[in-house]
Structure formats: C-alpha cells, structure tokens
Motif scaffolding. Sequence first.
Motif, PDB file in Angstrom:
ATOM      1  N   GLN A  63       0.813  -1.220   0.000  1.00 23.15           N
ATOM      2  CA  GLN A  63       0.000   0.000   0.000  1.00 23.15           C
ATOM      3  C   GLN A  63       0.845   1.267   0.000  1.00 23.15           C
ATOM      4  O   GLN A  63       0.356   2.334  -0.373  1.00 23.15           O
ATOM      5  CB  GLN A  63      -0.923   0.006   1.227  1.00 23.15           C
ATOM      6  N   GLY A  64       2.079   1.176   0.432  1.00 22.82           N
ATOM      7  CA  GLY A  64       2.930   2.357   0.453  1.00 22.82           C
ATOM      8  C   GLY A  64       4.320   2.009   0.938  1.00 22.82           C
ATOM      9  O   GLY A  64       4.536   0.975   1.575  1.00 22.82           O
ATOM     10  N   ALA A  65       5.282   2.868   0.601  1.00 25.81           N
ATOM     11  CA  ALA A  65       6.674   2.679   1.012  1.00 25.81           C
ATOM     12  C   ALA A  65       6.979   3.551   2.224  1.00 25.81           C
ATOM     13  O   ALA A  65       6.475   4.674   2.349  1.00 25.81           O
ATOM     14  CB  ALA A  65       7.614   3.024  -0.141  1.00 25.81           C
ATOM     15  N   LEU A  66       7.813   3.030   3.122  1.00 28.87           N
ATOM     16  CA  LEU A  66       8.192   3.751   4.334  1.00 28.87           C
ATOM     17  C   LEU A  66       9.692   4.022   4.298  1.00 28.87           C
ATOM     18  O   LEU A  66      10.498   3.092   4.255  1.00 28.87           O
ATOM     19  CB  LEU A  66       7.835   2.930   5.578  1.00 28.87           C
ATOM     20  N   ARG A  67      10.051   5.305   4.313  1.00 25.80           N
ATOM     21  CA  ARG A  67      11.457   5.705   4.268  1.00 25.80           C
ATOM     22  C   ARG A  67      11.933   6.346   5.561  1.00 25.80           C
ATOM     23  O   ARG A  67      13.126   6.565   5.740  1.00 25.80           O
ATOM     24  CB  ARG A  67      11.687   6.689   3.112  1.00 25.80           C
ATOM     25  N   SER A  68      11.020   6.683   6.458  1.00 23.05           N
ATOM     26  CA  SER A  68      11.419   7.400   7.662  1.00 23.05           C
ATOM     27  C   SER A  68      10.496   7.074   8.824  1.00 23.05           C
ATOM     28  O   SER A  68       9.383   6.572   8.643  1.00 23.05           O
ATOM     29  CB  SER A  68      11.409   8.911   7.406  1.00 23.05           C
ATOM     30  N   ALA A  69      10.996   7.349  10.018  1.00 22.76           N
ATOM     31  CA  ALA A  69      10.202   7.192  11.238  1.00 22.76           C
ATOM     32  C   ALA A  69      10.687   8.227  12.250  1.00 22.76           C
ATOM     33  O   ALA A  69      11.868   8.592  12.272  1.00 22.76           O
ATOM     34  CB  ALA A  69      10.362   5.793  11.818  1.00 22.76           C
ATOM     35  N   THR A  70       9.778   8.707  13.065  1.00 21.25           N
ATOM     36  CA  THR A  70      10.127   9.632  14.143  1.00 21.25           C
ATOM     37  C   THR A  70       9.755   8.988  15.469  1.00 21.25           C
ATOM     38  O   THR A  70       8.646   8.484  15.630  1.00 21.25           O
ATOM     39  CB  THR A  70       9.400  10.980  13.994  1.00 21.25           C
ATOM     40  N   ILE A  71      10.697   8.996  16.403  1.00 13.98           N
ATOM     41  CA  ILE A  71      10.502   8.428  17.731  1.00 13.98           C
ATOM     42  C   ILE A  71      10.280   9.568  18.713  1.00 13.98           C
ATOM     43  O   ILE A  71      11.073  10.518  18.758  1.00 13.98           O
ATOM     44  CB  ILE A  71      11.712   7.588  18.163  1.00 13.98           C
ATOM     45  N   TYR A  72       9.206   9.483  19.501  1.00  8.77           N
ATOM     46  CA  TYR A  72       8.857  10.519  20.474  1.00  8.77           C
ATOM     47  C   TYR A  72       9.015   9.989  21.892  1.00  8.77           C
ATOM     48  O   TYR A  72       8.526   8.909  22.223  1.00  8.77           O
ATOM     49  CB  TYR A  72       7.410  10.983  20.272  1.00  8.77           C
ATOM     50  N   SER A  73       9.704  10.758  22.718  1.00  9.39           N
ATOM     51  CA  SER A  73       9.822  10.423  24.136  1.00  9.39           C
ATOM     52  C   SER A  73       8.584  10.922  24.874  1.00  9.39           C
ATOM     53  O   SER A  73       7.771  11.672  24.307  1.00  9.39           O
ATOM     54  CB  SER A  73      11.078  11.060  24.719  1.00  9.39           C
ATOM     55  N   PRO A  74       8.409  10.561  26.137  1.00 17.04           N
ATOM     56  CA  PRO A  74       7.208  10.986  26.879  1.00 17.04           C
ATOM     57  C   PRO A  74       7.027  12.494  26.971  1.00 17.04           C
ATOM     58  O   PRO A  74       5.895  12.993  26.970  1.00 17.04           O
ATOM     59  CB  PRO A  74       7.425  10.374  28.271  1.00 17.04           C
ATOM     60  N   SER A  75       8.126  13.266  27.025  1.00 22.96           N
ATOM     61  CA  SER A  75       8.013  14.719  27.136  1.00 22.96           C
ATOM     62  C   SER A  75       7.849  15.395  25.786  1.00 22.96           C
ATOM     63  O   SER A  75       7.712  16.617  25.715  1.00 22.96           O
ATOM     64  CB  SER A  75       9.254  15.280  27.846  1.00 22.96           C
ATOM     65  N   GLY A  76       7.878  14.618  24.696  1.00 18.77           N
ATOM     66  CA  GLY A  76       7.700  15.184  23.369  1.00 18.77           C
ATOM     67  C   GLY A  76       8.988  15.406  22.595  1.00 18.77           C
ATOM     68  O   GLY A  76       8.959  15.875  21.457  1.00 18.77           O
ATOM     69  N   ARG A  77      10.129  15.089  23.190  1.00 25.35           N
ATOM     70  CA  ARG A  77      11.374  15.155  22.436  1.00 25.35           C
ATOM     71  C   ARG A  77      11.340  14.096  21.339  1.00 25.35           C
ATOM     72  O   ARG A  77      10.710  13.050  21.491  1.00 25.35           O
ATOM     73  CB  ARG A  77      12.565  14.937  23.364  1.00 25.35           C
ATOM     74  N   SER A  78      12.051  14.370  20.257  1.00 20.55           N
ATOM     75  CA  SER A  78      11.939  13.459  19.127  1.00 20.55           C
ATOM     76  C   SER A  78      13.257  13.313  18.400  1.00 20.55           C
ATOM     77  O   SER A  78      14.140  14.178  18.472  1.00 20.55           O
ATOM     78  CB  SER A  78      10.862  13.940  18.144  1.00 20.55           C
TER      79      SER A  78
END
Length: 405
Positions: A63-78
């Motif tokens: 259905q689609g290609a994935l080239r990236s991901a963002t990881i979020y910590s509990p306080s919103g840092r990424s």
Amino acid sequence: MRADVVVIGGGPAGNYAAGRLAASGLSVTVLEEHRVIGEPRFCTGILGARAFEDYPLPRRAIQGALRSATIYSPSGRSVRIARPTPQAYIMDRARFDQLLAEEANGRGARYRLGSRAVGLEAGPREVRIEVQHGGRRQIIRADCCLLATGSNRRLHAMAGLAAPPRYLDCVQAEFAARACGEVEVFVGQSVAPGSFGWAAPVARDRVRIGVCVMGSALSYFHRLIASPRLAERLGEPVSPIRKRRVPIAPVARSVADRVLLVGDAAGQVKPLTGGGIYYSIVCADLAARAVAGAAADGDFSARRLGGYEREWRALIGRNLTVSRYTRRLLAWSSDEQFDALVELFQADEVQALLARHADFDAHHHFFAALFRLPSFWTTIARRIARGAPPPSVPEPMVSAPAVPS
C-alpha cells in the motif's frame, strides 16, 4: 481423509510453507478456522524491504513505502530516522495472506476454510488431526503436521510442545487522519510500559494506531489516541478496535515427532517490535525444506526434523537474543531515561551507527554497536546512580543441542 502434510493456519507462515511443500510434490491440506483468509486482520502490516529481495512475495499487496520514522519520548522530544530508499512497506495484510494462499492453491495445496483443528495426536505411523467443520467432526490423517496457528496455543500441548513463554498485549485500530506521512513511534512507561505505541500511515487519509504493553493495552491505547500529538489529526475510526497477544520469546523446542511449529506459534517474532511476518516467511521456508527432506527419507521423527530447529536458530537466534535484552533494558528505563535516550540518538556518533548498521529486520548489528558506546552507558548509569537496579539479562536461548541429533 488423508494428506502428506497438514498445515494448520492460513497466515503468512502457513500459506508460504504450503506453497513450498506443494511445489515439492507433496499433497498438502491447509486448515483455516476462519471462512476468509486474512480475516479478522490485526497485524499493522509493515514488512521490511529485505523480505521482497529474499523471497518471491506478492508485491500487489503493498500500500505504500516507508522511508522514515520519528521516535517521540514521553516529554515530546523526538528523533527522526530517514533513508533515501524504502526501508519497509505498509501492506494490505489481508490481501497479502490471500495472495500467498492463491499461490499455494495454484501449486496444488487444498484449502479447507471454516475448519477448526480441535485435536492432534502424533503416533508412530501418522499424525491424526481432529477437525470441526460445519458442526461436524472429522479426522484427517497425515505424515506430518505444521502448526502455524499464530498466538493460539491450544494444540501445542497435544503435540508435546510448549507454547512461547511470554507475550505482549496489543491493541490496534484504523482511523481517518491527516498529516501522517511517516511512521511515528511513542515510547515511555507512561505511554506503553514494556514496549511502545505507533502510528503507521496506510494512505494519505488513513492511519493505523496501536499499542503493545506488558499487561493490559486498552487503557494505554485510549490514552495515546487522546494525546495532543495525535488527537487533533485523527478523525473517525474506520475499523473496530482489535486486540491480540504477540509472543516475544521463542519456544524451547519447535519440533516433535511428525510436528513442527512455525511463525508466531514458535515465537519466531522480533522481541523488540513484535513484528513477525519476515521471520515467519524465513522459518516457513526452512520448515518446508525439512519436511520435504523427511518425506524423501520416509522419516518424520524429531531427530530427522531437528535440522529445521538448528537452522532457524542459527539464522535468527542472535537477533532474538540481542533484541530481547534491548527490550528488557528499555522496559526498565524511566520516562526521564527515555528523554535522555532520544537526545542521545540525535548525537552524531549514534546517527553514524544508524547509517551504518540500522536494519529493519536485523536489529542486533545496531544495538551491539550502540552498547559499545561509552555515551550510551553514561546515560544508563544516571539511572543506576539514582538507586534503580540494573536490568536482568534474559535467559539464554535454548540452543540446537536441545534437539535430538
């Protein structure tokens, strides 16, 4: 009724093994308790690009290609991890299963849908499977049986095998959504203790939201979809909330006389992410080869089938062990620790490791390199200094000598 091989379960492991076995000239019957292959669907459906390089898998389900991901910590840092080429694909999982089943059926495998295996007895000459279909019970006899039953454990003990020892509780649903162009991962004890939450885009206007935890996931799922980062972007749900357990540790033994465990039924799942499609295909391929060889020899003993056990542990065992240790380390970390780890991942030295070692399906290369960085252990030491005990090292993998040889 009789077949050379009965495969119980019409998911990726069962369908791929059935296709390979039928192609080798064996008569194969696949039992699937649901009336439609691929339903009900739970899996998020993310499959690494390597799978399509290593195996002839149906690309029509992409259905689609994935080239990236963002990881979020509990306080919103990424921290964002991106690559120029697709690292994984989002699949229509039901369609993927159906296409694999069509290929297997085209090679001669017979499918019995709506047929629930309720009994199994392996004897010296054959294995007998008791099947419930349309209110009636029947017996199917075979030389060998593959259990590809996912997280369903009811037949393991009948075969003299133990089920995977540990599971995550997982909840997922699909929503209408906007501004979700990449995978988003949410970590922390307050978010998903012992694991993580995720948002995976299905299309420009749809996203799959899920949570896995050690415990009960439903309350954490509702908390995640109500969080500020997601709530404003989510529309109405377009699928029911579905729940299932995912194994995060392999079985002690995956073969017995005339019986093999494959896929989730054997705990052949990435402990860190809970993803199991790729390992299911890898191990189904090995299982099919082992059974075809046993059929040629006329010997379906655990001793003869033990080569399957040794091969899959040699291929994925190290990754399972390192990933289990990493998951326990993260499960032990506090929310403050996750904030610090996300900051650490922004450092040039860690970004260099990601560029060199990150692999969607083989995590152990990256984490083995990460564990050699002094800065990683400096971050962990802050937690230990506050009086928290260090994480326990997971018990070692049961190695090949556990299989008769």
